[in-house]
Design a protein around this motif. Structure first.
Motif, short mmCIF file in Angstrom:
data_model
loop_
_atom_site.label_atom_id
_atom_site.label_comp_id
_atom_site.label_asym_id
_atom_site.label_seq_id
_atom_site.Cartn_x
_atom_site.Cartn_y
_atom_site.Cartn_z
N ALA A 165 0.86 -1.19 0.00
CA ALA A 165 0.00 0.00 0.00
C ALA A 165 0.89 1.22 0.00
N GLY A 166 0.34 2.32 -0.47
CA GLY A 166 1.14 3.54 -0.46
C GLY A 166 0.35 4.72 -1.00
N TYR A 167 1.04 5.83 -1.07
CA TYR A 167 0.46 7.02 -1.68
C TYR A 167 1.57 7.85 -2.31
N ALA A 168 1.17 8.63 -3.29
CA ALA A 168 2.04 9.68 -3.83
C ALA A 168 1.45 11.00 -3.39
N ILE A 169 2.30 11.92 -2.98
CA ILE A 169 1.84 13.25 -2.60
C ILE A 169 2.47 14.27 -3.55
N TYR A 170 1.60 15.11 -4.13
CA TYR A 170 2.04 16.10 -5.10
C TYR A 170 2.04 17.46 -4.41
N GLY A 171 3.20 17.82 -3.87
CA GLY A 171 3.35 19.07 -3.15
C GLY A 171 4.58 19.80 -3.67
N PRO A 172 5.26 20.60 -2.84
CA PRO A 172 6.51 21.23 -3.27
C PRO A 172 7.50 20.21 -3.81
N GLN A 173 7.52 19.01 -3.19
CA GLN A 173 8.20 17.86 -3.77
C GLN A 173 7.13 16.80 -4.05
N THR A 174 7.37 15.99 -5.05
CA THR A 174 6.52 14.81 -5.27
C THR A 174 7.19 13.65 -4.55
N MET A 175 6.42 12.97 -3.69
CA MET A 175 6.96 11.86 -2.92
C MET A 175 6.08 10.64 -3.05
N LEU A 176 6.70 9.47 -2.95
CA LEU A 176 6.01 8.20 -2.93
C LEU A 176 6.30 7.54 -1.58
N VAL A 177 5.25 7.23 -0.84
CA VAL A 177 5.40 6.61 0.48
C VAL A 177 4.81 5.20 0.38
N LEU A 178 5.58 4.21 0.79
CA LEU A 178 5.26 2.82 0.45
C LEU A 178 5.51 1.88 1.62
N THR A 179 4.65 0.85 1.73
CA THR A 179 4.95 -0.27 2.61
C THR A 179 4.62 -1.57 1.88
N THR A 180 5.46 -2.57 2.09
CA THR A 180 5.16 -3.92 1.62
C THR A 180 5.12 -4.86 2.83
N GLY A 181 4.93 -4.28 4.01
CA GLY A 181 4.82 -5.08 5.23
C GLY A 181 6.08 -5.15 6.05
N ASN A 182 7.12 -4.42 5.64
CA ASN A 182 8.37 -4.36 6.41
C ASN A 182 8.77 -2.90 6.60
N GLY A 183 7.95 -2.16 7.33
CA GLY A 183 8.23 -0.75 7.57
C GLY A 183 7.74 0.14 6.45
N VAL A 184 7.99 1.43 6.60
CA VAL A 184 7.53 2.44 5.64
C VAL A 184 8.74 3.18 5.09
N GLN A 185 8.79 3.27 3.78
CA GLN A 185 9.87 4.01 3.12
C GLN A 185 9.26 5.15 2.30
N GLU A 205 -9.07 4.22 0.84
CA GLU A 205 -8.43 5.23 1.69
C GLU A 205 -8.06 4.66 3.06
N ALA A 206 -9.04 4.15 3.78
CA ALA A 206 -8.79 3.75 5.18
C ALA A 206 -7.82 2.57 5.28
N ASN A 207 -8.04 1.51 4.50
CA ASN A 207 -7.16 0.34 4.60
C ASN A 207 -5.71 0.63 4.22
N PRO A 208 -5.45 1.24 3.05
CA PRO A 208 -4.04 1.51 2.73
C PRO A 208 -3.37 2.45 3.72
N MET A 209 -4.08 3.48 4.17
CA MET A 209 -3.49 4.41 5.14
C MET A 209 -3.29 3.73 6.49
N ALA A 210 -4.21 2.85 6.88
CA ALA A 210 -4.04 2.12 8.13
C ALA A 210 -2.82 1.21 8.07
N PHE A 211 -2.60 0.57 6.94
CA PHE A 211 -1.44 -0.31 6.75
C PHE A 211 -0.15 0.51 6.92
N LEU A 212 -0.08 1.66 6.27
CA LEU A 212 1.10 2.52 6.38
C LEU A 212 1.31 2.98 7.82
#
Length: 334
Positions: free
Chosen positions: A158-178, A280-287
């Protein structure tokens, strides 16, 4: 400092923990490329003639922005042909989108909110894309909505991309958040945070205070305590932050702590909340859980909820563990 790309991280994660098979890695990379395309469209704004309303409504009865439809199409087109997916589902579509017969059918299911925070598109405030990956059920031949109705604990990424002053990708595959930042010149995702952790204690909260008159008693009790500040029962002052983009609010919490709340209220008793469980809720909860936080619907863990509908809504309380546990306890006492 050594630059670690998204691809290098995913390959090394597979070597270390055997949790990211090649098909899942390629799927995540395809989603990340679609997010780069979306970032480009968002960045052009009025210059790309993508602002404003599309004059249509989505399945939830919400007015769609032009970018909602454009980003939905980007994600569908990018992910159709790779052979990693059996079907997709989007907040913007009434039902699932099976992979066309001319492409091979893969073993994963992808759910996404193509552009979270639509109300902020035209005012140049941070918005984002949220996604969730599930394994297709064993023996599935023709995907149906029922195949998507899996609890959040079944997510493989699960993850999200945020389009702000920087574009970032926040990701988890079940071993922490990068977190990865888009190097716009090179066109690559570069890891800028490894193993993000949400502080257990916080002095910040996020909620739409304009709905205060509609809140149920446990939410009123909790917010009143926060607003009472250092002279109240909590003995400290709290700040409120509200962007009206879940991606932006959760990103702040992942970065420096806080608690995000979108409760059910008294306006529509038949609706258990506004945010969608699957998109929304499940992916954000996982992160959030992977970053040491907690996520509940006010009474129980969000990721334990067994979905009954593709577009099911839930109340959401997530972020710093101590605060989520407190507001959840107030609901259980009610």
């Amino acid at each position: 400092m050594k630059r670690i790309s998204l691809t290098q991280h995913l390959i090394e994660e597979q070597r270390l923990n055997n949790t990211i098979p090649a098909s899942l890695r390629l799927l995540i990379e395809v989603v990340s490329r679609a997010c780069k395309t979306i970032s480009h469209a968002v960045g052009k704004g009025a210059l790309g003639e993508v602002l404003g309303s599309a004059g249509s409504e989505n399945v939830q009865g919400e007015v769609q922005k032009k970018l909602d439809i454009i980003c939905n199409d980007y994600l569908l087109q990018a992910n159709e042909w790779g052979g990693h997916l059996a079907a997709m589902a989007s907040e913007e579509m009434e039902t699932i989108h099976p992979i066309p017969n001319r492409y091979p059918m893969g073993e994963y299911l992808l759910l996404f909110d193509p552009l979270d925070g639509s109300s902020n598109i035209d005012v140049n405030v941070s918005i984002g894309t949220i996604f969730s990956v599930l394994k297709a059920p064993e023996g599935m031949t023709t995907p149906t909505e029922i195949d998507f109705l899996q609890a959040g604990t079944r997510q493989v990424a699960a993850g999200y991309a945020i389009y702000g002053p920087q574009t970032m990708l926040v990701l988890t595959t079940g071993n922490g958040v990068q977190a990865f930042t888009l190097d716009r010149e090179m066109g690559s995702w570069v890891m800028t945070t490894n193993n993000a952790q949400i502080p257990e204690e916080t002095k910040e909260f996020a909620i739409n205070a304009s709905n205060a008159r509609h809140w149920h008693p446990p939410v009123k009790r909790y917010i009143d305590e926060l607003l009472a500040g250092s002279t109240g029962p909590r003995g400290k002052d709290f700040n409120m932050r509200w962007v009206a983009s879940m991606v932006a609010d959760v990103h702040r919490i992942l970065t420096r702590g806080g608690v995000f709340m979108y409760p059910a209220d008294a306006r529509e008793p038949d609706k258990p909340g506004k945010l969608r469980l699957m998109y929304e809720a499940n992916p954000m909860a996982f992160l959030v859980e992977q970053a040491g936080g907690a996520a509940t619907d006010g009474r129980g863990r969000i990721m334990d909820i067994q979905p009954e509908k593709l577009h099911q809504r839930v109340p959401v309380f997530l972020g710093s563990r101590s605060e989520v546990e407190r507001v959840t306890s107030y609901h259980r006492q009610d």
